[in-house]
Motif scaffolding. Structure first.
Motif, short mmCIF file in Angstrom:
data_model
loop_
_atom_site.label_atom_id
_atom_site.label_comp_id
_atom_site.label_asym_id
_atom_site.label_seq_id
_atom_site.Cartn_x
_atom_site.Cartn_y
_atom_site.Cartn_z
N GLU A 20 0.32 -1.44 -0.10
CA GLU A 20 -0.51 0.39 -0.14
C GLU A 20 1.13 0.93 0.04
N PRO A 21 1.86 1.76 1.13
CA PRO A 21 2.62 2.80 1.33
C PRO A 21 3.32 3.17 -1.05
N THR A 22 3.79 2.20 -1.82
CA THR A 22 3.98 2.12 -2.66
C THR A 22 3.33 2.87 -3.85
N PHE A 23 1.69 2.80 -3.16
CA PHE A 23 0.39 2.73 -4.06
C PHE A 23 -0.05 3.91 -3.85
N ARG A 24 -0.15 4.10 -2.59
CA ARG A 24 0.20 5.94 -2.42
C ARG A 24 0.52 6.63 -2.57
N LYS A 25 1.91 6.43 -2.55
CA LYS A 25 2.84 7.37 -3.15
C LYS A 25 2.94 7.36 -4.50
N LEU A 26 2.26 6.68 -5.09
CA LEU A 26 2.18 7.01 -6.48
C LEU A 26 1.11 7.54 -7.35
N VAL A 27 0.28 7.39 -6.53
CA VAL A 27 -1.57 8.41 -6.98
C VAL A 27 -1.01 9.30 -6.43
N ASP A 28 -0.51 9.49 -4.81
CA ASP A 28 0.11 11.29 -4.64
C ASP A 28 0.40 11.73 -5.63
N GLU A 29 1.87 11.46 -6.97
CA GLU A 29 2.30 11.82 -7.50
C GLU A 29 1.95 12.23 -8.20
N PHE A 30 0.84 11.46 -8.82
CA PHE A 30 -0.28 12.01 -10.26
C PHE A 30 -0.67 13.01 -9.66
N TYR A 31 -1.74 12.87 -8.68
CA TYR A 31 -2.00 13.77 -8.11
C TYR A 31 -1.53 14.88 -7.98
N ALA A 32 -0.46 14.95 -7.45
CA ALA A 32 0.50 16.41 -7.13
C ALA A 32 0.27 17.09 -9.18
N GLY A 33 0.46 16.17 -9.59
CA GLY A 33 0.39 17.21 -11.07
C GLY A 33 -1.14 17.26 -11.64
N VAL A 34 -1.77 16.33 -11.10
CA VAL A 34 -3.63 16.82 -12.04
C VAL A 34 -3.53 17.68 -11.50
N ALA A 35 -2.97 17.73 -9.93
CA ALA A 35 -3.82 19.10 -9.52
C ALA A 35 -3.24 20.57 -10.17
N THR A 36 -2.25 20.79 -11.19
CA THR A 36 -2.14 21.88 -12.02
C THR A 36 -1.93 21.42 -13.06
N ASP A 37 -2.35 20.49 -13.86
CA ASP A 37 -2.56 20.53 -15.07
C ASP A 37 -3.97 21.22 -15.21
#
Length: 142
Positions: free
Chosen positions: A23-40
């Motif tokens: 889970e920690p790895t998948f949470r990091k993946l998705v958090d990183e993804f949505y950090a980009g989405v937030a400003t896209d």
């Protein structure tokens, strides 16, 4: 025959979910993804919720389940039905490519073993192409 998250190697029973650290790895993946989405500028409008947290939680649970983790996603939301859930949104080549750019950055930040990263990326790339639901009009300059 193995499920998507399981290894095809004889005698190997570790899922990709386990191989990446769970889970920690998948949470990091998705958090990183949505950090980009937030400003896209192309993707952010597709998320009507003020807070991207609920969308991030859904994606995390889905990916964890897909790759051999707990079935919390299905228990909470039923069958994924990804195309149906994304049908209300216009997803053309530009949106797909923006999604892939943000996801590529997120996958790279995980610094996974190359073989595991390639397996994960292959699925994500196929999923992104599968979600396209409109053909872009070349005359529209899109």
């Amino acid at each position: 025959m193995t499920s998507a998250g399981e290894s095809d190697r004889p005698g190997a029973s570790m899922t990709l979910f386990e191989a990446v650290g769970g889970e920690p790895t998948f949470r990091k993946l998705v958090d990183e993804f949505y950090a980009g989405v937030a400003t896209d500028p192309l993707l952010r409008p597709m998320y009507p919720e003020e807070d991207l947290g609920p969308a991030a939680d859904r994606m995390t649970l889905f990916l964890m389940q897909y790759w051999g983790g707990p079935n919390t996603y299905s228990a909470q939301r039923g069958h994924p039905r990804l195309r149906m859930r994304h049908a209300p949104f216009r997803i053309g080549a530009a949106e797909r490519d923006a999604w892939l750019r943000n996801m590529r950055r997120a996958v790279d930040r995980l610094e996974l073993e190359p073989e595991i990263a390639a397996t994960l990326w292959d699925y994500l790339e196929r999923a992104a192409y599968f979600m396209v639901n409109v053909e872009d009009d070349p005359a529209a300059g899109h």
